[in-house]
Design a protein around this motif. Structure first.
Motif, short mmCIF file in Angstrom:
data_model
loop_
_atom_site.label_atom_id
_atom_site.label_comp_id
_atom_site.label_asym_id
_atom_site.label_seq_id
_atom_site.Cartn_x
_atom_site.Cartn_y
_atom_site.Cartn_z
N UNK A 206 -25.93 18.04 13.15
CA UNK A 206 -24.67 17.54 13.52
C UNK A 206 -24.80 17.09 14.81
N UNK A 207 -25.41 17.32 15.81
CA UNK A 207 -25.61 16.72 17.03
C UNK A 207 -26.37 15.45 16.84
N UNK A 208 -27.34 15.36 15.91
CA UNK A 208 -28.27 13.97 15.65
C UNK A 208 -27.35 13.08 15.11
N UNK A 209 -26.14 13.36 14.19
CA UNK A 209 -25.46 12.37 13.60
C UNK A 209 -24.53 11.83 14.74
N UNK A 211 -25.21 11.65 18.14
CA UNK A 211 -25.84 11.05 18.95
C UNK A 211 -26.17 9.54 18.52
N UNK A 212 -26.34 9.65 17.09
CA UNK A 212 -26.56 8.46 16.51
C UNK A 212 -25.51 7.66 16.33
N UNK A 213 -24.51 8.02 16.53
CA UNK A 213 -23.04 7.07 16.66
C UNK A 213 -22.38 6.91 17.94
N UNK A 214 -23.15 7.44 18.97
CA UNK A 214 -22.59 7.46 20.28
C UNK A 214 -23.74 7.38 21.50
N UNK A 215 -24.09 8.38 21.97
CA UNK A 215 -25.24 8.48 23.00
C UNK A 215 -25.68 10.01 22.93
N UNK A 216 -26.89 10.16 23.78
CA UNK A 216 -27.33 11.40 23.97
C UNK A 216 -26.30 12.51 24.74
N UNK A 217 -25.60 11.81 25.57
CA UNK A 217 -24.61 12.61 26.32
C UNK A 217 -23.58 13.16 25.63
N UNK A 222 -20.56 18.49 18.27
CA UNK A 222 -20.82 18.50 17.25
C UNK A 222 -19.75 18.74 15.80
N UNK A 223 -18.45 18.97 16.42
CA UNK A 223 -17.51 19.23 15.37
C UNK A 223 -16.13 18.78 15.90
N UNK A 259 -17.41 19.51 10.54
CA UNK A 259 -18.54 19.17 11.02
C UNK A 259 -18.68 17.64 10.56
N UNK A 260 -19.55 16.63 10.87
CA UNK A 260 -19.88 15.31 10.46
C UNK A 260 -19.99 15.28 9.08
#
Length: 461
Positions: A206-209, A211-217, A222-223, A259-260
């Protein structure tokens, strides 16, 4: 008020007649006593007339009592007529359609045949489906099919009469079957199986999703949470005015945390439609067990209706000088938070009863039944999502139907917002809520700055 039956109306009229006759008789006796004291030499005919009036009043009273006895002697006033029924439709669905026409089966029960079989295997051993009666219950798969049919339809199609005629069973049996299935679906073991807390691998995905739609920060968010209204087909008689929402409907407030991947991990139900999302959110598990469920840097995405602490952020407005930055920030936030609307649309698209809950709420027990109904649909949503043959939920027909519904709700929300006056911070907030708002804004500023830094670095590269 509950509907008054014809027998009750007739009873009330007879009781009024009886009381009127009783008061009339008492008035006649009082008049006779007064006349006898004032004139001891009254005429004999007058005495005879008074005696006749008393006897007539007595006969009327006896007649009224006899009519009441006759009225309530039988449970039903009308002669019982047998309604022809057949379970051919139900058997055809569970045999031919299930094996040959999966799309027709899915349109009726809102789940795939494989998901139905898995669900049947999961709940068939629940004690609620077994008893020692001489009259055994219907097969569990038939009971499950009837309940799923009710969950997946709304309006007249979900009326008990229509469901009973379709399935070929009695009206009372429809409710009994639904209660049994809801008991199994809301059992603690099934709830834990359908809604387990995500493990480390799922959270990382979920965190990878994010991050992929925004940024690493932003990956620690994730929810996401949002509220939706479940309309009721009529005004509840149990504190009915509190269910009147901003859209001029009677409804219940439901909080969904997902979640995403559209899987629901927490929810809050039981509040009326007039209740604010910020209040309904506090009944959920995450705000009460935040330290146990989320890490120190993890937060939940939400809109500005939630005066939450630093783990919840939302789009916002700033002075004109920072307008471009606002648009960039809000664009990326919306790309993440849209998954809340996708989840709610998917839920209502599959189980259409949540679009117009056809349940009478006359007392506390009825409200509990409505809450269990909604909870059953949420548990089924996760179960069906896990057992779906379609690896991409966004191509599912129920997801598409739900998106059309959510677009309509968004338009209604925008129209309602245009009619409201722009107001500042609510003066009714207490000190704790004001602190939560300030903490949320500080966290939002931090996330915004880190997003802009990330986008600037990426453009330079």
């Amino acid at each position: 008020m509950p509907r008054e039956t014809e027998r009750q109306k007739t009873t009330d009229e007879l009781m009024e007649l009886y009381l009127f006759n009783l008061l009339l008789g008492l008035g006649t006796e009082s008049s006779d006593s007064s006349d006898s004291e004032s004139d001891t030499n009254s005429d004999t005919s007058s005495s005879t007339s008074s005696s006749g009036d008393s006897e007539f009043a007595h006969l009327v009273g006896e007649g009224v009592i006899g009519m009441l006895k006759e009225l309530w002697k039988e449970r039903y006033q009308e002669e019982m007529r047998e309604i022809p029924k057949t379970d051919i439709n139900l058997q055809l669905l569970l045999t031919v359609y299930k094996t040959t026409w999966a799309d027709i089966f899915q349109s009726y029960l809102r789940v795939t045949p494989s998901c139905f079989d898995a669900l049947h295997e999961t709940i068939k051993e629940h004690p609620v489906f077994h008893n020692n009666s001489n009259h055994p219950q219907r097969p569990v798969d038939e009971q499950l099919a009837i309940a799923l049919y009710r969950f997946g339809h709304y309006g007249n199609a979900a009326a008990i009469v229509k469901v009973a005629l379709w399935a070929g069973i009695g009206y009372g049996t429809v409710r009994d079957v639904t209660i049994r299935v809801m008991t199994a679906l809301c059992d603690e073991r099934f709830r834990r199986a359908a809604m387990p807390w995500p493990d480390a691998a799922q959270i990382e995905q979920a965190k990878l999703w994010v991050e992929g739609h925004s940024c690493s920060a932003w990956r620690d968010g994730w929810c996401m949470v949002d509220g939706t209204l479940v309309p009721l087909f009529q005004r509840p008689h149990h504190f009915g005015n509190t269910f009147f929402d901003r859209k001029s409907n009677y409804s219940m407030n439901v909080q969904i945390i997902n979640m995403p991947d559209l899987r629901i991990i927490d929810y809050g139900i039981g509040y009326p439609g007039s209740q604010h999302d910020a209040t309904a959110w506090k009944s959920c598990r995450i705000p009460n067990e935040h330290n146990q469920l989320l890490g120190s840097n993890e937060f939940v995405w939400a809109d500005s209706a939630y005066p939450l602490k630093s783990w919840c952020q939302a789009p916002y407005k700033e002075p004109e000088s920072l307008l471009d930055n606002n648009k960039t920030h809000n664009f990326h936030v919306s790309a993440i938070r849209i998954r809340s609307e996708h989840c709610m649309g998917y839920l209502k698209g599959r189980f259409s009863s949540l679009r117009d809950l056809r349940l009478r709420i006359d007392k506390q027990k009825d409200l509990t039944f409505a809450c269990l109904w909604i909870a059953s649909c949420i548990h089924l949503h996760n179960f069906a999502l896990h057992h779906s043959n379609n690896t991409n939920p966004e191509t599912d027909q129920f997801f598409i139907e739900g998106q059309q519904l959510m677009l309509q709700e968004c338009r209604e929300q925008a129209e309602w917002a245009q009619t409201q006056m722009d107001i500042g911070e609510d003066d009714t907030l207490d000190i704790e809520e004001r602190v939560e708002l300030i903490e949320g804004r500080l966290k939002r500023e931090e996330l915004k700055e880190r997003l802009l830094e990330y986008l600037a670095e990426r453009n330079v590269q």
